[in-house]
Design a protein around this motif. Structure first.
Motif, mmCIF file in Angstrom:
data_model
loop_
_atom_site.group_PDB
_atom_site.id
_atom_site.type_symbol
_atom_site.label_atom_id
_atom_site.label_comp_id
_atom_site.label_asym_id
_atom_site.label_seq_id
_atom_site.Cartn_x
_atom_site.Cartn_y
_atom_site.Cartn_z
ATOM 1 N N THR A 140 0.818 -0.585 -0.201
ATOM 2 C CA THR A 140 0.287 -0.230 -0.039
ATOM 3 C C THR A 140 1.065 1.693 0.288
ATOM 4 O OG1 THR A 140 -1.521 -1.231 0.612
ATOM 5 C CG2 THR A 140 -2.149 0.756 0.755
ATOM 6 N N ARG A 141 2.021 0.707 1.063
ATOM 7 C CA ARG A 141 3.248 2.606 0.956
ATOM 8 C C ARG A 141 3.589 2.764 -0.753
ATOM 9 N NH1 ARG A 141 7.519 4.285 1.523
ATOM 10 N NH2 ARG A 141 8.882 1.997 1.831
ATOM 11 N N VAL A 142 3.666 1.749 -1.047
ATOM 12 C CA VAL A 142 4.945 1.539 -2.041
ATOM 13 C C VAL A 142 3.427 2.248 -3.042
ATOM 14 C CG1 VAL A 142 6.252 0.320 -4.372
ATOM 15 C CG2 VAL A 142 6.579 -0.209 -1.409
ATOM 16 N N ALA A 143 2.617 1.231 -3.362
ATOM 17 C CA ALA A 143 1.519 1.989 -4.507
ATOM 18 C C ALA A 143 1.436 3.320 -4.481
ATOM 19 C CB ALA A 143 0.565 1.277 -4.464
ATOM 20 N N ARG A 144 1.331 3.967 -3.134
ATOM 21 C CA ARG A 144 1.294 5.157 -2.908
ATOM 22 C C ARG A 144 2.462 5.973 -3.271
ATOM 23 N NH1 ARG A 144 -1.796 4.786 1.826
ATOM 24 N NH2 ARG A 144 -4.571 4.335 1.269
ATOM 25 N N SER A 145 3.393 5.560 -3.385
ATOM 26 C CA SER A 145 5.195 6.244 -3.560
ATOM 27 C C SER A 145 5.256 6.822 -4.628
ATOM 28 C CB SER A 145 5.938 5.583 -3.034
ATOM 29 O OG SER A 145 5.809 4.682 -1.354
ATOM 30 N N TYR A 146 6.080 8.429 -4.979
ATOM 31 C CA TYR A 146 6.327 8.408 -6.121
ATOM 32 C C TYR A 146 7.847 7.550 -6.430
ATOM 33 C CZ TYR A 146 3.187 12.098 -6.639
ATOM 34 O OH TYR A 146 1.695 12.792 -6.746
ATOM 35 N N PRO A 147 8.378 7.759 -7.600
ATOM 36 C CA PRO A 147 9.885 6.868 -7.836
ATOM 37 C C PRO A 147 10.785 7.018 -6.656
ATOM 38 C CG PRO A 147 8.797 6.796 -9.644
ATOM 39 C CD PRO A 147 7.738 7.708 -9.063
ATOM 40 N N TYR A 148 10.819 8.446 -7.103
ATOM 41 C CA TYR A 148 12.552 8.773 -5.354
ATOM 42 C C TYR A 148 12.053 8.585 -4.558
ATOM 43 C CZ TYR A 148 9.173 13.089 -4.574
ATOM 44 O OH TYR A 148 8.322 13.688 -4.402
ATOM 45 N N GLU A 149 10.655 8.218 -3.961
ATOM 46 C CA GLU A 149 10.289 7.789 -2.264
ATOM 47 C C GLU A 149 10.657 6.452 -2.042
ATOM 48 O OE1 GLU A 149 6.592 11.572 -1.577
ATOM 49 O OE2 GLU A 149 6.320 9.116 -2.118
ATOM 50 N N ILE A 150 11.579 5.259 -3.380
ATOM 51 C CA ILE A 150 11.357 4.206 -2.829
ATOM 52 C C ILE A 150 12.888 4.570 -3.306
ATOM 53 C CG2 ILE A 150 9.339 3.652 -3.251
ATOM 54 C CD1 ILE A 150 9.514 2.058 -5.503
ATOM 55 N N SER A 151 14.176 2.713 -2.888
ATOM 56 C CA SER A 151 14.806 2.734 -3.105
ATOM 57 C C SER A 151 15.260 1.894 -4.591
ATOM 58 C CB SER A 151 15.643 1.129 -1.651
ATOM 59 O OG SER A 151 15.159 0.505 -2.024
ATOM 60 N N GLY A 152 16.537 2.532 -4.545
ATOM 61 C CA GLY A 152 16.722 1.676 -6.181
ATOM 62 C C GLY A 152 16.762 0.606 -6.529
ATOM 63 N N GLY A 153 16.770 -0.988 -5.755
ATOM 64 C CA GLY A 153 16.581 -1.825 -5.493
ATOM 65 C C GLY A 153 14.475 -1.690 -5.768
ATOM 66 N N GLN A 154 14.263 -1.244 -4.723
ATOM 67 C CA GLN A 154 12.342 -1.543 -4.517
ATOM 68 C C GLN A 154 11.753 -1.017 -6.376
ATOM 69 O OE1 GLN A 154 11.747 0.875 -1.221
ATOM 70 N NE2 GLN A 154 11.172 -0.397 -0.291
#
Ligand SMILES: Nc1ncnc2c1ncn2[C@@H]1O[C@H](COP(=O)(O)OP(=O)(O)OP(=O)(O)O)[C@@H](O)[C@H]1O
Length: 279
Positions: A140-154
């Motif tokens: 749920t958190r990942v789906a709501r994030s923008y690409p720059y808000e998650i890590s390279g691996g994610q």
């Protein structure tokens, strides 16, 4: 029938000298072929030629048959249909596949809506499932994030989820872990290995590091200056590389990863599953 049959493929820039020359290989359902070579050996041009995405000014000759379509002669409309449905590509840089201004969930939803006709709650469920399948915790958190808000691996996991959303028969992975640190690289390789196996897809895995390529493929074709210099099973090339260039690649892989013992153990017995680390 083979999923991908490449016959005498050559690529030239503006009619000049061949940058890729006389390549021939096949990938069937469930097959895993590695394409390995140093920087500038022609790996990316080969991948682009296979999916009909060479830039203007580049010309390809020979024959590429992908899921029954003669790619080099195909119209743009047929190529558009092919990409995503028959073949999907995961590139080195996940940000190339992701829109920086769009939330991750909306991006994963795109191909699911287009190719599977999903809407509303079914679409939201499919987005969650796609993110869970690439082992992202807290979907749920990942789906709501923008690409720059998650890590390279994610981000690379999200790119893989998008590539798989349309259930392609062939997955092309072009140095998908080159930007990741060693631990994350091993996790993403293990993930790809499991997904390809579970879905019975064909895999063409492109890279410059023999230890990494051999960890997820069974046959490897070695490319130098746009030509094949050697091919064989990954185990053969690791144990007894015939060409001096392949010997250099093996030596480089040994230097990089310290030891190839883990791979040798894999080839000897545990059913070809990827080791959790490339060395
Ligand atoms: N658009 C282009 N015009 C002219 N030459 C090109 C073009 N794209 C690539 N080349 C040349 O073709 C050769 C093969 O390039 P390619 O990008 O396929 O190599 P690669 O093996 O993928 O390298 P890397 O691992 O660095 O991505 C190189 O000599 C490169 O300089």
């Amino acid at each position: 029938m083979s999923l991908l049959t490449v016959d005498d493929l050559s690529v030239r820039a503006d009619g000049g000298r061949a940058l890729v020359s006389g390549l021939s290989f096949r990938v069937g359902r469930g097959d895993r072929l590695g394409l390995i070579g140093e920087s500038g050996s022609g790996k990316s041009l080969t991948v682009l030629a296979l999916i009909g995405l060479l830039s203007p000014g580049m010309t390809a000759s020979g024959s590429v048959l992908l899921d029954g379509l003669a790619v080099l002669e195909a119209s743009q409309r047929r190529l558009d249909r092919l990409r995503g449905r028959s073949v999907a590509v995961v590139f080195q840089e996940p940000l190339a596949a992701l829109d920086p201004l769009m939330r991750v969930g909306a991006q994963v939803a795109g191909p699911l809506r287009r190719h599977r006709g999903l809407r509303g709650r079914a679409l939201r469920g499919a987005v969650h499932d796609a993110l869970a399948e690439v082992r992202l915790a807290d979907t749920t958190r990942v789906a709501r994030s923008y690409p720059y808000e998650i890590s390279g691996g994610q981000r690379q996991r999200v790119a893989i989820a998008m590539a798989l959303a349309c259930e392609p028969a062939l997955l092309i992975a072009d140095e998908p872990t080159a930007q990741l640190d060693t631990t994350v690289q091993a996790e993403v390789l293990a993930l790809l290995d499991d997904l390809v196996r579970a879905r019975g897809m064909g895999l063409l895995f492109v890279g410059h590091d023999l230890a990494v390529v051999a960890a997820v493929t069974s046959r490897v074709l070695v490319l130098k200056d746009g030509r094949e210099v050697e091919s064989g099973t990954a185990a053969e090339l690791l144990r007894a590389p015939a060409h001096p260039y392949t010997r250099d690649l093996v030596a480089a892989a040994r230097r990089l990863h310290g030891t190839l013992a883990g791979l040798a153990r894999r080839d000897a017995g545990d059913g070809g599953r990827v080791s959790r680390g490339p060395g």
